[in-house]
Design a protein around this motif. Structure first.
Motif, PDB file in Angstrom:
ATOM      1  N   SER A 110       1.063  -1.231  -0.002  1.00  0.00           N
ATOM      2  CA  SER A 110       0.104   0.017   0.459  1.00  0.00           C
ATOM      3  C   SER A 110       0.395   1.213   0.275  1.00  0.00           C
ATOM      4  CB  SER A 110      -1.132  -0.010   0.723  1.00  0.00           C
ATOM      5  OG  SER A 110      -0.164   0.004   2.472  1.00  0.00           O
ATOM      6  N   ASP A 111       2.245   1.693   0.360  1.00  0.00           N
ATOM      7  CA  ASP A 111       2.652   2.675   0.740  1.00  0.00           C
ATOM      8  C   ASP A 111       4.460   2.387   0.649  1.00  0.00           C
ATOM      9  OD1 ASP A 111       3.569   5.101   0.739  1.00  0.00           O
ATOM     10  OD2 ASP A 111       3.861   4.888   3.174  1.00  0.00           O
ATOM     11  N   ARG A 123       7.683  -1.552   3.865  1.00  0.00           N
ATOM     12  CA  ARG A 123       7.848  -0.538   5.641  1.00  0.00           C
ATOM     13  C   ARG A 123       6.858  -0.808   5.834  1.00  0.00           C
ATOM     14  NH1 ARG A 123       8.928   4.542   3.495  1.00  0.00           N
ATOM     15  NH2 ARG A 123       8.914   5.441   0.914  1.00  0.00           N
TER      16      ARG A 123
END
Length: 243
Positions: free
Chosen positions: A124-125, A166
């Motif tokens: 997602s990030d 991350r």
């Protein structure tokens, strides 16, 4: 202040109480974990030491949502992993955990960049693959295939792949087990740098006591129990380690 120290005042990232894991081998019941109580905190680097069969891999697999306990409680923040079903565990692994194993599990037909991108495309990030590979010192090898990389370089690609999404937690199972000392130190440097620069709670399990000095904490397992725990006053630079 060492990474993880300030976070000790916060609620733990992982909280386990009375954690057991048993396996049936015919008529014999084998205890892999025998009532483990453990808290792990945001941003710390923890080295788990133990001989083969001590329970450290079993514990890591339960923390990572790859296995479930026979009894006891294991929580990741507000997620009760001990009561989670397969779908919830899959989501937990995808969204929160990065794994590094002894063997690199790279896709041979993909370059270093493409191996990392295979993870970042579903995160997602994520970091850019180039950013993750630069973090582990492989900027110059970004378009090389696994067969063109040394074992240590392949393991650093695997670390880049794990950290590129991350994750809040990085779980490493004998990450230097297949490497010689000089190469292993480069891998440990990459893990230490990733922990320091990204704040990811990092657990390294190993049978190699020489690695213990690089952790904020050292937890020793023996026969399915935590048999010892200590906090290092200062983390040792991986470049000073040898075995």
């Amino acid at each position: 202040m060492e990474p993880g120290t300030a976070a000790m005042a916060e609620p733990p990232v992982f909280h386990t109480r009375g954690l057991t894991k048993t396996y049936d081998q015919g008529e014999i019941q084998v205890f892999a974990l025998r009532g483990v109580d453990l808290d792990l905190y945001r941003g710390e680097l923890v080295v788990m030491l133990g001989a083969s069969g001590s329970g450290k891999s079993t514990l890591l697999n339960i923390l990572g949502g790859l296995d479930v306990p026979t009894s006891g409680e294991v929580r990741y923040r507000d997620i009760d992993l001990s009561a989670a079903g397969d779908r919830e565990l899959t989501r937990y692994r995808r969204e929160h955990v990065g794994f590094v194993f002894q063997f690199y599990n790279l896709i041979p037909s993909l370059t270093a960049r493409e191996n990392v991108a295979a993870v970042t495309e579903i995160a997602s990030d994520p970091m850019l693959p180039e950013e993750a590979l630069e973090l582990v010192g492989l900027k110059a090898r970004i378009d090389h295939f696994p067969a063109q990389l040394s074992g240590g370089e392949q393991q650093r690609v695997a670390i880049a792949r794990a950290i590129a999404k991350r994750p809040e937690v990085l779980l490493c199972d004998e990450p230097t087990g297949a490497l010689d000392s000089a190469t292993g130190v480069l891998v440990l440097e990459a893990l230490e740098k990733a922990n320091r620069e990204t704040g990811t709670t990092t657990v390294i399990i190993t049978h190699n006591a020489s690695i213990a000095g690089m952790g904020d904490r050292v937890i020793t397992l023996s026969d399915g129990n935590i048999s010892g725990e200590r906090r290092n006053d200062q983390r040792q630079d991986p470049r000073t380690l040898s075995w």
